[in-house]
Design an enzyme around this catalytic site. Structure first.
Site, PDB file in Angstrom:
ATOM      1  N   TYR A   1       0.704  -1.239  -0.101  1.00  0.00           N
ATOM      2  CA  TYR A   1       0.019  -0.035   0.031  1.00  0.00           C
ATOM      3  C   TYR A   1       0.867   1.223  -0.074  1.00  0.00           C
ATOM      4  CZ  TYR A   1      -3.261   3.687   1.929  1.00  0.00           C
ATOM      5  OH  TYR A   1      -3.843   4.803   2.144  1.00  0.00           O
TER       6      TYR A   1
ATOM      7  N   GLU B   1     -10.489   5.340   5.959  1.00  0.00           N
ATOM      8  CA  GLU B   1     -10.043   6.058   7.261  1.00  0.00           C
ATOM      9  C   GLU B   1     -11.005   5.943   8.655  1.00  0.00           C
ATOM     10  OE1 GLU B   1      -6.665   6.692   7.605  1.00  0.00           O
ATOM     11  OE2 GLU B   1      -6.139   6.380   5.469  1.00  0.00           O
TER      12      GLU B   1
ATOM     13  N   TRP C   1      -4.551  -0.023  11.028  1.00  0.00           N
ATOM     14  CA  TRP C   1      -4.334   0.426   9.401  1.00  0.00           C
ATOM     15  C   TRP C   1      -4.584  -1.114   8.744  1.00  0.00           C
ATOM     16  CZ3 TRP C   1      -7.088   2.747   6.324  1.00  0.00           C
ATOM     17  CH2 TRP C   1      -6.763   2.940   4.849  1.00  0.00           C
TER      18      TRP C   1
END
Length: 189
Positions: free
Chosen positions: A19, A41, A49
């Site tokens: 990512y 988010e 994450w």
């Protein structure tokens, strides 16, 4: 052995590294992709994450590839269905916030032409470069992320405090918070 320098946070897992290397900090202008990033988010709040990245394909499937009009029309029955979907984090308030935020983006599109034009105006349509030497220097939020959070809330958006907005800004390239020794620093300016 010559190893490519990367932001320290990206070295935890292969998924986060991929990512980081391909997406994080690259400017995004399409409303659908901005909506996806904003949604992911807000879902990350209170979680890692890595957890959200692991479920990204599940989110894409559950939220019709983040099609704004489709998601904006989700009703209570759809929320109940999503609460049974193991492919996403089953959190009622976050699911409801994604739906609400899709509706808000459609309103912003009517007012500004696109969500992209609206959100990029806060940085004068340019990426703000952090010039951080280490991850410890990178803030969790700033006056600008607090301002954007406040403005989004005025427009009815939910679950988007200054820290979540800051992470969103990093992810979609409103900010370049790659550390200066990271191989992606120059590429994301």
């Amino acid at each position: 052995m010559n190893q490519t320098k990367k932001c320290q946070w990206a070295l935890k897992t292969k998924l986060e590294e991929a990512y980081h290397d391909a997406e994080w900090g690259v400017p995004v202008y399409g409303d659908r992709k901005l909506f996806e990033a904003l949604s992911l988010e807000l879902c990350q709040s209170g979680l890692s994450w890595h957890t959200i990245l692991n479920k990204r394909e599940g989110y894409r499937a559950a939220f019709n590839q983040f099609d704004l009009k489709s998601v904006a029309a989700f009703d209570d029955a759809k929320i109940e269905e999503l609460l049974l979907d193991a492919g996403i984090v089953r959190h009622r308030a976050k699911i409801a916030a994604i739906i609400n935020n899709a509706q808000c983006i459609l309103n912003v599109q009517k007012e500004f032409g696109s969500f992209s034009d609206y959100i990029w105006q806060f940085t004068d349509h340019k990426t703000i470069v952090g010039h951080w030497q280490s991850k410890e220097e990178v803030p969790a939020s700033t006056e600008l992320s607090a301002l954007i959070s406040k403005e989004l809330k005025k427009k009815g958006f939910k679950f988007l405090g200054p820290t979540t907005v800051y992470a969103f800004m990093q992810s979609v390239g409103l900010l370049n918070d790659h550390t200066t020794d990271c191989f992606r620093f120059n590429a994301c300016q």
